[in-house]
Scaffold this motif. Structure first.
Motif, PDB file in Angstrom:
ATOM      1  N   TYR A  35      40.414  35.353  32.900  1.00 24.74           N
ATOM      2  CA  TYR A  35      40.630  36.217  33.716  1.00 24.74           C
ATOM      3  C   TYR A  35      39.550  36.378  34.959  1.00 24.74           C
ATOM      4  N   GLN A  37      38.848  40.042  37.356  1.00 26.73           N
ATOM      5  CA  GLN A  37      38.524  41.215  37.498  1.00 26.73           C
ATOM      6  C   GLN A  37      38.208  42.065  38.414  1.00 26.73           C
ATOM      7  N   GLY A  40      40.985  47.360  41.103  1.00 24.49           N
ATOM      8  CA  GLY A  40      42.081  47.600  42.253  1.00 24.49           C
ATOM      9  C   GLY A  40      43.053  46.623  42.096  1.00 24.49           C
ATOM     10  N   LEU A  41      42.767  45.306  41.460  1.00 27.92           N
ATOM     11  CA  LEU A  41      43.564  44.697  41.025  1.00 27.92           C
ATOM     12  C   LEU A  41      43.686  43.792  40.155  1.00 27.92           C
ATOM     13  N   GLY A  42      43.549  44.526  38.903  1.00 27.34           N
ATOM     14  CA  GLY A  42      43.270  44.665  37.393  1.00 27.34           C
ATOM     15  C   GLY A  42      43.349  42.737  37.025  1.00 27.34           C
ATOM     16  N   LEU A  43      43.269  42.696  35.971  1.00 25.21           N
ATOM     17  CA  LEU A  43      43.290  41.412  35.389  1.00 25.21           C
ATOM     18  C   LEU A  43      43.832  40.137  35.563  1.00 25.21           C
ATOM     19  N   TYR A  48      44.999  28.577  31.159  1.00 25.16           N
ATOM     20  CA  TYR A  48      44.770  29.422  29.911  1.00 25.16           C
ATOM     21  C   TYR A  48      45.134  27.957  28.828  1.00 25.16           C
ATOM     22  N   LEU A  88      33.871  39.721  38.146  1.00 28.54           N
ATOM     23  CA  LEU A  88      33.664  39.895  36.722  1.00 28.54           C
ATOM     24  C   LEU A  88      34.910  39.268  35.970  1.00 28.54           C
ATOM     25  N   PHE A  90      36.447  37.313  32.575  1.00 28.31           N
ATOM     26  CA  PHE A  90      36.737  37.511  30.771  1.00 28.31           C
ATOM     27  C   PHE A  90      37.096  35.999  30.200  1.00 28.31           C
ATOM     28  N   GLN A 104      45.873  39.629  22.241  1.00 29.32           N
ATOM     29  CA  GLN A 104      44.434  39.063  22.808  1.00 29.32           C
ATOM     30  C   GLN A 104      43.054  39.628  23.042  1.00 29.32           C
ATOM     31  N   PHE A 106      38.679  40.325  24.108  1.00 35.30           N
ATOM     32  CA  PHE A 106      38.033  39.448  25.411  1.00 35.30           C
ATOM     33  C   PHE A 106      36.872  38.933  24.688  1.00 35.30           C
ATOM     34  N   PRO A 108      32.639  39.023  26.509  1.00 37.09           N
ATOM     35  CA  PRO A 108      31.715  41.053  27.070  1.00 37.09           C
ATOM     36  C   PRO A 108      31.903  40.467  28.536  1.00 37.09           C
ATOM     37  N   ARG A 111      29.603  38.523  35.187  1.00 36.16           N
ATOM     38  CA  ARG A 111      29.275  39.404  36.089  1.00 36.16           C
ATOM     39  C   ARG A 111      29.016  38.598  37.516  1.00 36.16           C
TER      40      ARG A 111
END
Lengths: 115, 112
Positions: A35, A37, A40-43, A48, A88, A90, A104, A106, A108, A111
């Motif tokens: 993912y 991140q 304002g847009l989330g994950l 996958y 970021l 993940f 799920q 995750f 750490p 960045r």
């Protein structure tokens, strides 16, 4: 010891460089995810993999590629990094669903900054 | 596709109760998760609902109404360490496989 590890934890690179982010897990899970991140847009799901031979694109796979080297390892590559890939990142894992939740777990996070 | 809505930010007082709402639209609903994420850290699993009703786990409870496309996370006896973002995520069976989509998260600030 952490069950899901990511390397590197921080990376600064320049536009056009090739970057690889690595993820390893000791949970014995068959499913792994990448993912990104952004504020304002989330994950958002990039790629996958449900097992070593099963790799699928997520909603934002353009500009990325992945490799599932083993059940425990899933790497993400940026072939030619661009500034809007600064985020970021993940890695996550989950177990094959039975009656369980497919929760799920995750790592750490890494960045990444692309200058 | 999926559409998940949750408030962007909330503020609550230490010791109080706060309810974080999540509404969703999906064609093949198969479960809803709540995750907690402290700033700069990884999301961690809090709760899972697949049937209607309330699931209680210590100070945290999660509620689901499938007919209304609605869930909430209830945090009781708020502590300063509860300041974090809370992510609602919906699992969908669309396309013949399980897919989990995350909302943008609700940033909760707990004040003294």
């Amino acid at each position: 010891d952490a069950d899901v590890t990511q390397t590197p934890r921080n990376r600064i690179t320049k536009t056009g460089k090739r970057i690889m982010l690595e993820c390893s897990q000791t949970k014995g899970h068959d499913r792994m995810y990448w993912y990104r991140q952004d504020p304002g847009l989330g994950l958002r799901l990039i790629y996958y993999s449900f097992d070593v031979k099963d790799i699928n694109k997520g909603e934002i796979s353009d500009g990325y590629s992945v490799s599932r080297q083993a059940q425990a390892k899933f790497s993400l590559s940026l072939e030619s990094a661009i500034p809007n890939q600064t985020a970021l990142y993940f890695c996550a894992t989950s177990d094959r669903e039975t009656s369980a939740t497919d929760t799920q777990y995750f790592g750490p996070g890494t960045r990444l900054t692309v200058l | 596709g999926q559409n998940i809505d949750q408030p962007t930010e909330m503020t609550a007082t230490e010791g109080a109760i706060v309810q974080i709402n999540c509404t969703y639209q999906t064609s093949g609903f198969n479960g809803l998760f709540w995750y907690q994420q402290h700033a700069g850290e990884a999301p961690t699993f809090l709760s899972y609902n697949v049937l209607d009703g309330l699931e209680e786990k210590g100070r945290f409870s999660s509620f689901l109404s499938r007919s209304k496309g609605y869930s909430y996370l209830l945090l009781k006896e708020l502590q300063m360490k509860d300041s974090a973002s809370y992510l609602c995520a919906v699992r969908d069976l669309g396309g013949g496989y399980q897919k989990v989509t995350f909302g943008t998260g609700t940033k909760l600030q707990v004040i003294p």
